[in-house]
Design a protein around this motif. Structure first.
Motif, PDB file in Angstrom:
ATOM      1  N   SER A 109       0.820  -1.210   0.000  1.00  0.00           N
ATOM      2  CA  SER A 109       0.000   0.000   0.000  1.00  0.00           C
ATOM      3  C   SER A 109       0.857   1.265   0.000  1.00  0.00           C
ATOM      4  O   SER A 109       1.988   1.273   0.476  1.00  0.00           O
ATOM      5  N   MET A 110       0.255   2.332  -0.557  1.00  0.00           N
ATOM      6  CA  MET A 110       0.917   3.635  -0.656  1.00  0.00           C
ATOM      7  C   MET A 110      -0.007   4.705  -0.073  1.00  0.00           C
ATOM      8  O   MET A 110      -1.226   4.629  -0.219  1.00  0.00           O
ATOM      9  N   PHE A 111       0.609   5.717   0.556  1.00  0.00           N
ATOM     10  CA  PHE A 111      -0.123   6.786   1.222  1.00  0.00           C
ATOM     11  C   PHE A 111       0.414   8.122   0.739  1.00  0.00           C
ATOM     12  O   PHE A 111       1.624   8.332   0.737  1.00  0.00           O
ATOM     13  N   VAL A 112      -0.495   9.009   0.324  1.00  0.00           N
ATOM     14  CA  VAL A 112      -0.101  10.325  -0.171  1.00  0.00           C
ATOM     15  C   VAL A 112      -0.705  11.383   0.746  1.00  0.00           C
ATOM     16  O   VAL A 112      -1.923  11.431   0.932  1.00  0.00           O
ATOM     17  N   HIS A 113       0.174  12.202   1.328  1.00  0.00           N
ATOM     18  CA  HIS A 113      -0.225  13.261   2.255  1.00  0.00           C
ATOM     19  C   HIS A 113       0.246  14.608   1.706  1.00  0.00           C
ATOM     20  O   HIS A 113       0.966  14.667   0.722  1.00  0.00           O
ATOM     21  N   MET A 114      -0.111  15.679   2.393  1.00  0.00           N
ATOM     22  CA  MET A 114       0.347  17.009   1.979  1.00  0.00           C
ATOM     23  C   MET A 114       1.860  17.104   2.084  1.00  0.00           C
ATOM     24  O   MET A 114       2.483  17.820   1.320  1.00  0.00           O
ATOM     25  N   GLY A 115       2.457  16.347   3.017  1.00  0.00           N
ATOM     26  CA  GLY A 115       3.896  16.443   3.240  1.00  0.00           C
ATOM     27  C   GLY A 115       4.731  15.382   2.557  1.00  0.00           C
ATOM     28  O   GLY A 115       5.924  15.300   2.783  1.00  0.00           O
ATOM     29  N   GLY A 116       4.113  14.526   1.747  1.00  0.00           N
ATOM     30  CA  GLY A 116       4.892  13.508   1.056  1.00  0.00           C
ATOM     31  C   GLY A 116       4.108  12.233   0.856  1.00  0.00           C
ATOM     32  O   GLY A 116       2.917  12.154   1.147  1.00  0.00           O
TER      33      GLY A 116
END
Length: 152
Positions: free
Chosen positions: A54-61
């Motif tokens: 799984s991959m997670f995309v946030h405002m910081g990266g």
């Protein structure tokens, strides 16, 4: 004979729609549970939900499962409460794409913040169970609220 065939077609179509709606609801419920597990920092439940790739995309990266689990455990991001305003689900074979328009109350770096997001969640069905493959936050320019879309 035509009436019988037409009736059979309607019945089969209805069953397909009910199955589709049941799958949509299953994904919606799983997403809601995920938000609660994140708020509770229930890493045991999240570990079983998050796919190994799984991959997670946030405002910081962006990062993978291990780092997301570390962030949740450490409190680097504490997902305190997700107010969900809209949900859309699309199923494509063994993949479910869910969009949530939310206001997220979180503690980030010790600061409590609320941000409006469109969150994309991608689930894949493996061995009969749904796994989260991707979670991506897109910050919205307009803050959502329960009544309308006016700017606050």
């Amino acid at each position: 004979m035509k009436q019988l065939l037409f009736g059979l077609l309607i019945m089969l179509s209805s069953q397909w729609l009910l199955a589709q709606n049941a799958t949509d609801q299953e994904i919606i419920n799983l997403s809601k549970e995920k938000w609660q597990w994140m708020a509770d920092k229930n890493t045991d439940k999240l570990n079983s939900l998050f796919h190994e790739k799984s991959m997670f995309v946030h405002m910081g990266g962006s990062w993978g499962k291990k780092r997301e689990m570390d962030v949740i455990k450490s409190g680097g991001i504490w997902y305190k409460k997700a107010d969900i305003h809209e949900v859309t689900v699309n199923i494509i074979e063994n993949t479910a794409i869910l969009l949530n328009r939310i206001d997220l109350l979180a503690v980030v770096g010790g600061n409590e913040v609320t941000n409006p997001f469109m969150v994309t969640e991608v689930y894949v069905k493996e061995n009969g169970s749904w796994k989260l493959g991707s979670l991506s936050f897109s910050k919205l320019l307009v803050r959502s609220n329960n009544n309308n879309n006016e700017k606050k």
